[in-house]
Design a protein around this motif. Sequence first.
Motif, PDB file in Angstrom:
ATOM      1  N   ALA A  55       0.830  -1.208   0.000  1.00 19.23           N
ATOM      2  CA  ALA A  55       0.000   0.000   0.000  1.00 19.23           C
ATOM      3  C   ALA A  55       0.863   1.257   0.000  1.00 19.23           C
ATOM      4  O   ALA A  55       0.579   2.226  -0.716  1.00 19.23           O
ATOM      5  N   PHE A  56       1.921   1.229   0.788  1.00 23.27           N
ATOM      6  CA  PHE A  56       2.848   2.358   0.837  1.00 23.27           C
ATOM      7  C   PHE A  56       3.512   2.587  -0.522  1.00 23.27           C
ATOM      8  O   PHE A  56       3.575   3.712  -1.028  1.00 23.27           O
ATOM      9  N   THR A  57       3.977   1.503  -1.145  1.00 24.57           N
ATOM     10  CA  THR A  57       4.653   1.623  -2.439  1.00 24.57           C
ATOM     11  C   THR A  57       3.694   2.111  -3.512  1.00 24.57           C
ATOM     12  O   THR A  57       4.035   3.002  -4.306  1.00 24.57           O
ATOM     13  N   ALA A  58       2.484   1.547  -3.559  1.00 29.25           N
ATOM     14  CA  ALA A  58       1.514   1.952  -4.579  1.00 29.25           C
ATOM     15  C   ALA A  58       1.150   3.422  -4.438  1.00 29.25           C
ATOM     16  O   ALA A  58       1.014   4.144  -5.441  1.00 29.25           O
ATOM     17  N   THR A  59       1.009   3.888  -3.198  1.00 28.62           N
ATOM     18  CA  THR A  59       0.624   5.284  -2.988  1.00 28.62           C
ATOM     19  C   THR A  59       1.762   6.230  -3.340  1.00 28.62           C
ATOM     20  O   THR A  59       1.573   7.213  -4.070  1.00 28.62           O
ATOM     21  N   THR A  60       2.952   5.937  -2.849  1.00 26.30           N
ATOM     22  CA  THR A  60       4.056   6.866  -3.051  1.00 26.30           C
ATOM     23  C   THR A  60       4.526   6.911  -4.500  1.00 26.30           C
ATOM     24  O   THR A  60       4.948   7.955  -4.983  1.00 26.30           O
ATOM     25  N   VAL A  61       4.455   5.790  -5.201  1.00 30.13           N
ATOM     26  CA  VAL A  61       4.801   5.803  -6.628  1.00 30.13           C
ATOM     27  C   VAL A  61       3.619   6.309  -7.455  1.00 30.13           C
ATOM     28  O   VAL A  61       3.808   7.013  -8.453  1.00 30.13           O
ATOM     29  N   GLY A  62       2.415   5.970  -7.027  1.00 40.46           N
ATOM     30  CA  GLY A  62       1.231   6.373  -7.782  1.00 40.46           C
ATOM     31  C   GLY A  62       1.024   7.870  -7.850  1.00 40.46           C
ATOM     32  O   GLY A  62       0.559   8.398  -8.878  1.00 40.46           O
ATOM     33  N   VAL A  63       1.375   8.589  -6.794  1.00 36.86           N
ATOM     34  CA  VAL A  63       1.158  10.046  -6.784  1.00 36.86           C
ATOM     35  C   VAL A  63       1.982  10.737  -7.871  1.00 36.86           C
ATOM     36  O   VAL A  63       1.423  11.499  -8.684  1.00 36.86           O
TER      37      VAL A  63
END
Length: 346
Positions: A55-63
Amino acid sequence: MSTAGVANAAGLLAGYALDAWLGDPRRGHPVAGFGRFAGALEQRLYRPDRRAGAAFTATTVGVPVLIGTVAAAATRRHPVARAALVAAGTWTVLGGRTLNREADLMRRALRRGDLPAARRRLGHLCGRDPSTLDEPELARATVESVAENTSDAVVAPLFWGAVAGLPGLLGYRAANTLDAMVGHRSSRYARFGTPAARLDDVLNLVPSRMTGLLTIALAPLVDGDRSRAWRVWLRDRDDHPSPNAGQCEAAMAGALGVRLGGRNVYFGRSEVRPFLGDGPRPEARHIRRATRLSGAVGLAALVGSVGLAVALPGLVRAIVPTLRRAAAVPGGPGHRLPGTPGSGSR
């Protein structure tokens, strides 16, 4: 010829030139700002499991990918604005000049015999504990860092910028930064950091191999032996614990005629890595050859990326209709015959 592809190519060229001329911004670097954002988000999402890490990776890369996608869509009909944004993004994410400057400062300190200064500089290149390292080990760490970061800081951003424009540039740098922050082995990140590390591995699969092959091809520019580099690369590249770093380091070892690998001491842990190459341990003089070869690889990657950025939209337009027609044919990829696997007959 696609206007968007030409704009992306022009932006990659301009951004590369800016990095070569100015290097990283001294203040207010966007990557540092992203690091602060990721650190704050980690404090909120951290749990010692992979689901939280995902979840952390998806959010931080997704932004940043979302920001890049919106910016690319907004400039779809404005090629000059798009080229300017891609140039700014390329300058932000590249690190070729900084990498070579730090390596050269290390080389000068070693040439002077100033081990305390060289040990202080090592932290700008990698995370090893320099307190007990001698000249060959400091030189080895520098050559290995130059080899790996030629891919991470130059070839890979250019490749993803060519493939996906501004979203590719920002997304790659975000994933690579996360790997540096949480992807290493430690009690805190053993599980939480795994998704970030795996994403970085996937994104670097193609660029790292491109870097290895370009290093081999350009070895004669630094008086290296191309056939030896090829032989060492084929033999040693998969011995490294990283699926990507070994590609770059084995090629560099063969090109320079040195032996890389061995015992690496970090703060609180140590690793013993297989040797790459057959020659002596590196010296200060090998750092200069490594940075020259790194620069040549970066230029070659720029030429290839510019060509890819221009050609890719046309290739996609040509391929997509063919795939659609194939999918519409009975028995094609979109139509399974009764009784075949996946048709539901089982």
